[in-house]
Motif scaffolding. Structure first.
Motif, PDB file in Angstrom:
ATOM      1  N   GLY A 135      62.643   1.921 -70.035  1.00 43.27           N
ATOM      2  CA  GLY A 135      62.540   3.276 -69.494  1.00 43.27           C
ATOM      3  C   GLY A 135      62.121   4.273 -70.557  1.00 43.27           C
ATOM      4  O   GLY A 135      61.280   5.137 -70.310  1.00 43.27           O
ATOM      5  N   ASP A 136      62.709   4.153 -71.745  1.00 40.52           N
ATOM      6  CA  ASP A 136      62.335   5.047 -72.848  1.00 40.52           C
ATOM      7  C   ASP A 136      60.854   4.884 -73.198  1.00 40.52           C
ATOM      8  O   ASP A 136      60.147   5.877 -73.421  1.00 40.52           O
ATOM      9  N   ARG A 137      60.390   3.644 -73.251  1.00 41.54           N
ATOM     10  CA  ARG A 137      58.987   3.376 -73.593  1.00 41.54           C
ATOM     11  C   ARG A 137      58.048   3.982 -72.545  1.00 41.54           C
ATOM     12  O   ARG A 137      57.083   4.670 -72.880  1.00 41.54           O
ATOM     13  N   PHE A 138      58.346   3.734 -71.269  1.00 38.62           N
ATOM     14  CA  PHE A 138      57.506   4.293 -70.211  1.00 38.62           C
ATOM     15  C   PHE A 138      57.496   5.817 -70.282  1.00 38.62           C
ATOM     16  O   PHE A 138      56.448   6.440 -70.117  1.00 38.62           O
ATOM     17  N   GLY A 139      58.655   6.409 -70.538  1.00 35.59           N
ATOM     18  CA  GLY A 139      58.746   7.862 -70.644  1.00 35.59           C
ATOM     19  C   GLY A 139      57.946   8.412 -71.798  1.00 35.59           C
ATOM     20  O   GLY A 139      57.289   9.456 -71.677  1.00 35.59           O
ATOM     21  N   LYS A 140      57.970   7.728 -72.931  1.00 36.46           N
ATOM     22  CA  LYS A 140      57.224   8.172 -74.115  1.00 36.46           C
ATOM     23  C   LYS A 140      55.719   8.194 -73.829  1.00 36.46           C
ATOM     24  O   LYS A 140      55.029   9.170 -74.138  1.00 36.46           O
ATOM     25  N   PHE A 141      55.218   7.142 -73.185  1.00 33.73           N
ATOM     26  CA  PHE A 141      53.785   7.091 -72.889  1.00 33.73           C
ATOM     27  C   PHE A 141      53.407   8.074 -71.777  1.00 33.73           C
ATOM     28  O   PHE A 141      52.332   8.670 -71.818  1.00 33.73           O
ATOM     29  N   ALA A 142      54.297   8.267 -70.805  1.00 31.90           N
ATOM     30  CA  ALA A 142      54.024   9.271 -69.762  1.00 31.90           C
ATOM     31  C   ALA A 142      53.927  10.646 -70.383  1.00 31.90           C
ATOM     32  O   ALA A 142      53.006  11.425 -70.063  1.00 31.90           O
ATOM     33  N   GLU A 143      54.850  10.954 -71.278  1.00 34.10           N
ATOM     34  CA  GLU A 143      54.834  12.259 -71.935  1.00 34.10           C
ATOM     35  C   GLU A 143      53.548  12.468 -72.739  1.00 34.10           C
ATOM     36  O   GLU A 143      52.950  13.545 -72.693  1.00 34.10           O
ATOM     37  N   MET A 144      53.122  11.448 -73.452  1.00 38.62           N
ATOM     38  CA  MET A 144      51.870  11.577 -74.216  1.00 38.62           C
ATOM     39  C   MET A 144      50.679  11.824 -73.290  1.00 38.62           C
ATOM     40  O   MET A 144      49.818  12.649 -73.601  1.00 38.62           O
ATOM     41  N   LEU A 145      50.643  11.138 -72.160  1.00 34.65           N
ATOM     42  CA  LEU A 145      49.555  11.371 -71.202  1.00 34.65           C
ATOM     43  C   LEU A 145      49.631  12.778 -70.623  1.00 34.65           C
ATOM     44  O   LEU A 145      48.622  13.481 -70.552  1.00 34.65           O
ATOM     45  N   GLU A 146      50.820  13.171 -70.208  1.00 29.39           N
ATOM     46  CA  GLU A 146      51.008  14.484 -69.590  1.00 29.39           C
ATOM     47  C   GLU A 146      50.650  15.621 -70.541  1.00 29.39           C
ATOM     48  O   GLU A 146      50.173  16.664 -70.110  1.00 29.39           O
ATOM     49  N   GLN A 147      50.884  15.430 -71.819  1.00 32.65           N
ATOM     50  CA  GLN A 147      50.612  16.471 -72.814  1.00 32.65           C
ATOM     51  C   GLN A 147      49.266  16.277 -73.522  1.00 32.65           C
ATOM     52  O   GLN A 147      48.992  16.952 -74.505  1.00 32.65           O
ATOM     53  N   ASN A 148      48.450  15.366 -72.986  1.00 31.03           N
ATOM     54  CA  ASN A 148      47.147  15.055 -73.594  1.00 31.03           C
ATOM     55  C   ASN A 148      47.276  14.700 -75.074  1.00 31.03           C
ATOM     56  O   ASN A 148      46.460  15.107 -75.900  1.00 31.03           O
ATOM     57  N   LYS A 149      48.315  13.917 -75.402  1.00 29.15           N
ATOM     58  CA  LYS A 149      48.541  13.518 -76.791  1.00 29.15           C
ATOM     59  C   LYS A 149      48.448  12.004 -76.990  1.00 29.15           C
ATOM     60  O   LYS A 149      48.799  11.505 -78.043  1.00 29.15           O
ATOM     61  N   LEU A 150      47.975  11.287 -75.956  1.00 32.63           N
ATOM     62  CA  LEU A 150      47.841   9.845 -76.118  1.00 32.63           C
ATOM     63  C   LEU A 150      46.766   9.519 -77.141  1.00 32.63           C
ATOM     64  O   LEU A 150      46.908   8.595 -77.934  1.00 32.63           O
ATOM     65  N   PHE A 151      45.705  10.320 -77.151  1.00 29.20           N
ATOM     66  CA  PHE A 151      44.590  10.073 -78.065  1.00 29.20           C
ATOM     67  C   PHE A 151      44.341  11.235 -79.017  1.00 29.20           C
ATOM     68  O   PHE A 151      43.288  11.315 -79.639  1.00 29.20           O
ATOM     69  N   ALA A 152      45.293  12.146 -79.101  1.00 26.41           N
ATOM     70  CA  ALA A 152      45.133  13.306 -79.986  1.00 26.41           C
ATOM     71  C   ALA A 152      46.477  13.676 -80.598  1.00 26.41           C
ATOM     72  O   ALA A 152      47.525  13.430 -80.020  1.00 26.41           O
TER      73      ALA A 152
END
Length: 197
Positions: A135-152
């Protein structure tokens, strides 16, 4: 000696087996959705977790060994997690993993303890802890996507291409890997890489 055949634990093990099996399939389908959107890193996260869910299902199933040849009838509710929004799929997965950790497996463990199945209780408790990590892992990646920080990033960061291993330093990943020419979806922050340099 505890009687598995006439226990609630037997039903809970089969519910857990069914739930883990369904989670695995949901994550494989979510991985395919991520792949369609060129999000190879998210695809890998879903596949990685799906493999672990398969292992959990197998652990629960093997606790039912003495019931081999029998049919166990159960009821249960299972989520329908369908969306083209990858962040939403990650959040749904996060919710389901936390639910297993917070209430479902805790109650299954308590029942196993009360009915005299310490090995089953231990499996439920240890796997519940793993579900929290999921759950923590999924949340971390969701947050990065939501904040446009997955690739930045706000600062210069190391990014690794999961396809070829090229490490790029910068505030955002290139559109394509300069070495293998795979899409930016293969890049992940070095500190999140399964194998750091």
């Amino acid at each position: 000696m505890a009687d598995l055949k006439n226990s609630q634990t037997k039903d809970n093990l089969m519910r857990a087996f069914a739930g883990e099996s369904q989670a695995r399939n949901r994550y494989i389908m979510a991985a395919e959705q991520a792949k369609k959107q060129n999000l190879a890193v998210i695809e890998a996260v879903f596949r990685y977790t799906a493999h672990q869910e398969k292992e959990h299902a197998e652990i629960f199933y093997h606790h039912l060994r003495e019931m081999a040849g029998e049919t166990i009838y159960i009821d249960g509710g299972y989520p329908v997690d369908l969306s083209e929004d990858i962040a939403k799929l990650l959040r749904m997965a996060q919710h389901n993993e936390y639910e297993e950790h917070d209430s479902v497996y805790a109650s299954f463990a308590e029942t196993a303890r009360a009915e005299g199945f310490p090995a089953v209780e231990a499996s439920f408790r240890m796997i519940a802890d793993i579900e929290k990590i999921h759950g923590d892992r999924f949340g971390k990646f969701a947050e990065m996507l939501e904040q446009n920080k997955l690739f930045a990033s706000n600062i210069k960061t190391g990014w690794i291409c999961l396809n070829c291993g090229h490490i790029y330093e910068g505030e955002s990943v290139p559109e394509v890997c300069p070495v293998c020419h795979h899409d930016r979806g293969y890049f992940i922050r070095v500190e999140l890489s399964p194998f750091e340099k």
